[in-house]
Design a protein around this motif. Structure first.
Motif, PDB file in Angstrom:
ATOM      1  N   LEU A  33      38.737  44.823  37.643  1.00  0.00           N
ATOM      2  CA  LEU A  33      38.252  45.457  36.426  1.00  0.00           C
ATOM      3  C   LEU A  33      37.365  44.509  35.616  1.00  0.00           C
ATOM      4  CD1 LEU A  33      38.283  48.034  34.760  1.00  0.00           C
ATOM      5  CD2 LEU A  33      40.254  47.135  33.542  1.00  0.00           C
ATOM      6  N   ALA A  34      37.676  43.229  35.593  1.00  0.00           N
ATOM      7  CA  ALA A  34      36.947  42.272  34.760  1.00  0.00           C
ATOM      8  C   ALA A  34      35.475  42.135  35.147  1.00  0.00           C
ATOM      9  CB  ALA A  34      37.616  40.901  34.828  1.00  0.00           C
ATOM     10  N   ASP A  35      35.173  42.210  36.460  1.00  0.00           N
ATOM     11  CA  ASP A  35      33.789  41.969  36.877  1.00  0.00           C
ATOM     12  C   ASP A  35      33.285  42.885  37.991  1.00  0.00           C
ATOM     13  OD1 ASP A  35      35.170  40.974  39.045  1.00  0.00           O
ATOM     14  OD2 ASP A  35      34.493  38.905  38.795  1.00  0.00           O
ATOM     15  N   GLY A  63      50.792  38.851  46.271  1.00  0.00           N
ATOM     16  CA  GLY A  63      50.686  39.908  45.273  1.00  0.00           C
ATOM     17  C   GLY A  63      49.518  39.723  44.329  1.00  0.00           C
ATOM     18  N   ALA A  64      48.634  38.784  44.643  1.00  0.00           N
ATOM     19  CA  ALA A  64      47.433  38.555  43.839  1.00  0.00           C
ATOM     20  C   ALA A  64      46.262  39.275  44.508  1.00  0.00           C
ATOM     21  CB  ALA A  64      47.149  37.057  43.749  1.00  0.00           C
ATOM     22  N   TRP A  65      45.155  39.379  43.789  1.00  0.00           N
ATOM     23  CA  TRP A  65      43.965  40.035  44.313  1.00  0.00           C
ATOM     24  C   TRP A  65      42.959  38.970  44.719  1.00  0.00           C
ATOM     25  CZ3 TRP A  65      43.936  45.055  45.473  1.00  0.00           C
ATOM     26  CH2 TRP A  65      44.949  45.847  44.913  1.00  0.00           C
ATOM     27  N   SER A  66      42.662  38.910  46.010  1.00  0.00           N
ATOM     28  CA  SER A  66      41.780  37.901  46.583  1.00  0.00           C
ATOM     29  C   SER A  66      40.423  38.512  46.917  1.00  0.00           C
ATOM     30  CB  SER A  66      42.407  37.353  47.868  1.00  0.00           C
ATOM     31  OG  SER A  66      41.497  36.545  48.576  1.00  0.00           O
ATOM     32  N   TYR A  99      50.339  50.210  40.346  1.00  0.00           N
ATOM     33  CA  TYR A  99      50.918  49.393  39.277  1.00  0.00           C
ATOM     34  C   TYR A  99      49.853  48.495  38.648  1.00  0.00           C
ATOM     35  CZ  TYR A  99      53.846  45.816  37.072  1.00  0.00           C
ATOM     36  OH  TYR A  99      54.406  44.940  36.173  1.00  0.00           O
ATOM     37  N   ASP A 100      49.080  47.806  39.482  1.00  0.00           N
ATOM     38  CA  ASP A 100      48.040  46.907  38.967  1.00  0.00           C
ATOM     39  C   ASP A 100      46.901  47.673  38.296  1.00  0.00           C
ATOM     40  OD1 ASP A 100      49.530  44.740  39.703  1.00  0.00           O
ATOM     41  OD2 ASP A 100      48.240  44.123  41.368  1.00  0.00           O
ATOM     42  N   ALA A 101      46.614  48.870  38.788  1.00  0.00           N
ATOM     43  CA  ALA A 101      45.585  49.697  38.134  1.00  0.00           C
ATOM     44  C   ALA A 101      46.069  50.127  36.747  1.00  0.00           C
ATOM     45  CB  ALA A 101      45.258  50.912  38.991  1.00  0.00           C
TER      46      ALA A 101
END
Length: 149
Positions: free
Chosen positions: A15-17, A27-30, A54-56
């Protein structure tokens, strides 16, 4: 109940970029599909979808979804052409005024983008109104998708 692909990874856009990202083992976004956790069963695929939702909801990513992949000697390869293009980055680079490659160093890209625009000639008005390429899948992919439904 939706059908899940045999092997799949979860992708989304940060979402940031807006960068294409993949859910990794921690569980992180790579940004690297090589680090993505692979779902090998319908239960694992549902767990990935749940994590993406959940992350969305927490506004970390936008539009998470499963991508069917196959394993090759060189690593995971998306089955659909659309996903191979998303992973490879923009397919048009040189003819986009002001485009700055993500690898290029800059302070948030703002000064480089301004420099790029001033150094490159402006596109003619008729070029700016050119239609966008068709978003339909490449030949054969529509039939594969239709059979899976």
């Amino acid at each position: 109940m939706s059908k899940h692909p045999a092997l799949s990874i979860l992708t989304a856009n940060r979402l940031a970029d807006g960068t294409v990202v993949f859910l990794d083992f921690e569980g992180a976004w790579s940004e690297s599909p090589a680090e993505a956790v692979v779902a090998r069963s319908p239960d694992e695929a549902r767990a990935l979808e749940d994590r993406g939702a959940y992350d969305a909801a927490r506004n970390l990513v936008v539009d998470p979804y499963l991508v069917e992949v196959r394993e090759t000697v060189s690593g995971l390869v998306p089955v659909r052409t659309r996903e191979r293009v998303r992973i490879g980055g923009p397919s048009v680079l040189d003819d986009v005024p002001g485009y700055v490659s993500p690898e290029a160093p800059s302070s948030h890209g703002s000064s480089r983008r301004r420099e790029g625009r001033s150094e490159q000639p402006q596109a003619p008005a008729q070029h700016a109104s050119a239609s966008h390429p068709s978003p339909l899948p490449a030949s054969g992919e529509r039939e594969v998708h239709a059979e899976a439904a």
